[in-house]
Design a protein around this motif. Structure first.
Motif, PDB file in Angstrom:
ATOM      1  N   MET A   1       0.861  -1.188   0.000  1.00 23.31           N
ATOM      2  CA  MET A   1       0.000   0.000   0.000  1.00 23.31           C
ATOM      3  C   MET A   1       0.902   1.244   0.000  1.00 23.31           C
ATOM      4  SD  MET A   1      -3.171   1.195   0.286  1.00 23.31           S
ATOM      5  CE  MET A   1      -4.207  -0.033   1.048  1.00 23.31           C
ATOM      6  N   THR A   2       0.689   2.158  -0.913  1.00 19.15           N
ATOM      7  CA  THR A   2       1.497   3.376  -0.968  1.00 19.15           C
ATOM      8  C   THR A   2       0.967   4.407   0.022  1.00 19.15           C
ATOM      9  OG1 THR A   2       1.958   2.993  -3.306  1.00 19.15           O
ATOM     10  CG2 THR A   2       2.222   5.260  -2.512  1.00 19.15           C
ATOM     11  N   MET A   3       1.898   5.018   0.782  1.00 12.18           N
ATOM     12  CA  MET A   3       1.513   6.106   1.695  1.00 12.18           C
ATOM     13  C   MET A   3       1.612   7.421   0.909  1.00 12.18           C
ATOM     14  SD  MET A   3       3.427   7.452   5.139  1.00 12.18           S
ATOM     15  CE  MET A   3       2.818   6.237   6.311  1.00 12.18           C
ATOM     16  N   ARG A   4       0.501   8.177   0.859  1.00 14.09           N
ATOM     17  CA  ARG A   4       0.536   9.477   0.182  1.00 14.09           C
ATOM     18  C   ARG A   4       0.786  10.579   1.207  1.00 14.09           C
ATOM     19  NH1 ARG A   4      -2.709  12.659  -4.525  1.00 14.09           N
ATOM     20  NH2 ARG A   4      -2.376  14.730  -3.635  1.00 14.09           N
ATOM     21  N   LEU A   5       1.799  11.399   0.919  1.00 15.70           N
ATOM     22  CA  LEU A   5       2.156  12.511   1.801  1.00 15.70           C
ATOM     23  C   LEU A   5       1.940  13.821   1.050  1.00 15.70           C
ATOM     24  CD1 LEU A   5       5.555  11.083   3.095  1.00 15.70           C
ATOM     25  CD2 LEU A   5       3.384  11.017   4.311  1.00 15.70           C
ATOM     26  N   ASP A   6       1.129  14.732   1.613  1.00 12.72           N
ATOM     27  CA  ASP A   6       0.931  16.065   1.039  1.00 12.72           C
ATOM     28  C   ASP A   6       1.445  17.117   2.008  1.00 12.72           C
ATOM     29  OD1 ASP A   6      -1.576  14.425  -0.238  1.00 12.72           O
ATOM     30  OD2 ASP A   6      -0.946  16.056  -1.568  1.00 12.72           O
ATOM     31  N   TYR A   7       2.026  18.172   1.439  1.00 19.63           N
ATOM     32  CA  TYR A   7       2.585  19.263   2.240  1.00 19.63           C
ATOM     33  C   TYR A   7       2.002  20.581   1.742  1.00 19.63           C
ATOM     34  CZ  TYR A   7       5.876  15.613   3.420  1.00 19.63           C
ATOM     35  OH  TYR A   7       6.422  14.419   3.835  1.00 19.63           O
ATOM     36  N   LEU A   8       1.317  21.294   2.617  1.00 18.37           N
ATOM     37  CA  LEU A   8       0.769  22.604   2.271  1.00 18.37           C
ATOM     38  C   LEU A   8       1.631  23.660   2.968  1.00 18.37           C
ATOM     39  CD1 LEU A   8      -3.131  22.413   2.433  1.00 18.37           C
ATOM     40  CD2 LEU A   8      -1.757  23.575   0.698  1.00 18.37           C
ATOM     41  N   SER A   9       2.200  24.590   2.183  1.00 20.79           N
ATOM     42  CA  SER A   9       3.145  25.551   2.735  1.00 20.79           C
ATOM     43  C   SER A   9       3.284  26.738   1.798  1.00 20.79           C
ATOM     44  CB  SER A   9       4.517  24.864   2.892  1.00 20.79           C
ATOM     45  OG  SER A   9       5.549  25.821   3.080  1.00 20.79           O
ATOM     46  N   ILE A  10       3.720  27.919   2.328  1.00 16.00           N
ATOM     47  CA  ILE A  10       4.051  29.016   1.396  1.00 16.00           C
ATOM     48  C   ILE A  10       5.503  28.874   0.940  1.00 16.00           C
ATOM     49  CG2 ILE A  10       2.301  30.615   2.266  1.00 16.00           C
ATOM     50  CD1 ILE A  10       4.489  32.019   3.888  1.00 16.00           C
ATOM     51  N   PHE A  11       6.194  27.866   1.471  1.00 16.42           N
ATOM     52  CA  PHE A  11       7.571  27.576   1.018  1.00 16.42           C
ATOM     53  C   PHE A  11       7.668  26.106   0.605  1.00 16.42           C
ATOM     54  CE2 PHE A  11       8.952  31.668   2.017  1.00 16.42           C
ATOM     55  CZ  PHE A  11       8.638  32.017   3.325  1.00 16.42           C
ATOM     56  N   PRO A  12       6.955  25.694  -0.443  1.00 16.78           N
ATOM     57  CA  PRO A  12       6.949  24.271  -0.836  1.00 16.78           C
ATOM     58  C   PRO A  12       8.316  23.719  -1.218  1.00 16.78           C
ATOM     59  CG  PRO A  12       5.904  25.631  -2.536  1.00 16.78           C
ATOM     60  CD  PRO A  12       6.114  26.527  -1.363  1.00 16.78           C
ATOM     61  N   ALA A  13       9.238  24.591  -1.571  1.00 16.05           N
ATOM     62  CA  ALA A  13      10.584  24.124  -1.961  1.00 16.05           C
ATOM     63  C   ALA A  13      11.308  23.449  -0.804  1.00 16.05           C
ATOM     64  CB  ALA A  13      11.411  25.287  -2.499  1.00 16.05           C
ATOM     65  N   TYR A  14      10.863  23.716   0.431  1.00 14.64           N
ATOM     66  CA  TYR A  14      11.448  23.007   1.592  1.00 14.64           C
ATOM     67  C   TYR A  14      11.422  21.496   1.370  1.00 14.64           C
ATOM     68  CZ  TYR A  14      12.290  26.177   5.548  1.00 14.64           C
ATOM     69  OH  TYR A  14      12.838  27.112   6.422  1.00 14.64           O
TER      70      TYR A  14
END
Ligand SMILES: CN1CCCC[C@@H]1Cn1ccc2ccc(-c3n[nH]c(N)c3C#N)cc21
Length: 241
Positions: A1-14
């Motif tokens: 099973m693949t774990m999906r990771l989402d990141y919400l940020s004003i600096f997505p390049a982190y």
């Protein structure tokens, strides 16, 4: 099973860093799927505004709820789903622990909401709680400038526990804070050369006597834990007197 990771940020390049090292390999192997998003993509004004002054006064700026809500609608959806874990790093969050990492390692979906400024309008967290499983967590008792570094640390702590991620899962059992260590800190480690700049590997570790080696390691773990983390010693670990 693949774990999906989402990141919400004003600096997505982190989160570009997640393409390298073991995490990059896990993504290639299909163990994890990483998506970083710029919160400003859900603003509609010329300045792509994500913040405003705090109601009730006070210093600094607060992140507006609108962009977060629209980003949630597009990234997660508009239907409640308790299998989605939404993490808000925050200095006022609960301390993030190894057991929390262990629990999250079986999640199918984790969304990290990385605040900046003074923080995020609390209604965003309240709304998220009405829809998904929310974790407000702190990395430690010091102040960062935003949630991104915490999101990266939590990601590494969680993903390394995903079955199939670590080449040798046995190595996880002996680590500090792992259940197998009785909550003790890890003992000191040594490798070759046996003598280095006048400093020698403890003789017991070269003895080949497994019982003595195990006792030395346990004693060292107890000593270090009592010295550095008395808060972890909820009982007398048979501390040698
Ligand atoms: C500095 N600035 C005014 C004081 C309050 C915090 C704020 C900055 N800031 C904004 C969003 C945000 C999220 C997490 C953290 C954070 N700091 N320390 C931790 N262990 C954290 C976690 N996890 C800091 C954040």
């Amino acid at each position: 099973m693949t774990m999906r990771l989402d990141y919400l940020s004003i600096f997505p390049a982190y989160f570009d860093v997640l393409d390298i090292s073991l995490l990059g390999k896990a993504a290639v192997n299909g163990l994890v799927e990483v998506h970083a998003h710029d919160l400003r993509d859900w603003t509609h004004d010329r300045h792509r505004t994500v913040d405003d002054t705090p109601c009730g006064g006070g210093a600094g700026m607060v992140m507006k709820p609108d962009p977060w809500g629209e980003a949630f609608d597009e990234i997660i959806g508009t239907e409640p789903d308790s299998s989605v874990h939404v993490i808000f790093p925050s200095p006022s969050g609960a301390p993030f622990t190894q057991s929390a990492a262990q629990e999250l390692s079986s999640a199918v979906r984790i969304v990290f909401c990385c605040g900046r400024y003074e923080g995020i309008d609390h209604r965003v967290i309240d709304y998220a709680r009405s829809m998904w499983t929310v974790h407000e967590v702190s990395l430690g008792d010091y102040v960062l400038n935003g949630g991104e570094v915490a999101a990266l640390a939590i990601t590494e702590a969680v993903v390394r526990l995903v079955p199939g991620f670590m080449g040798n899962p046995e190595s996880l059992a002996e680590e500090s804070f792992s259940a197998g260590q009785d909550g003790l800190l890890e003992y000191p480690l040594f490798t070759r050369p046996v003598s280095w700049r006048g400093l020698d590997v403890p003789e017991v570790l070269m003895s080949g006597h497994h019982g003595r080696i195990a006792k030395w390691r346990r004693d060292e773990s107890v000593r270090l834990t009592c010295e550095r983390r008395p808060d972890l010693t909820d009982s007398d670990f048979g501390v040698p007197h």
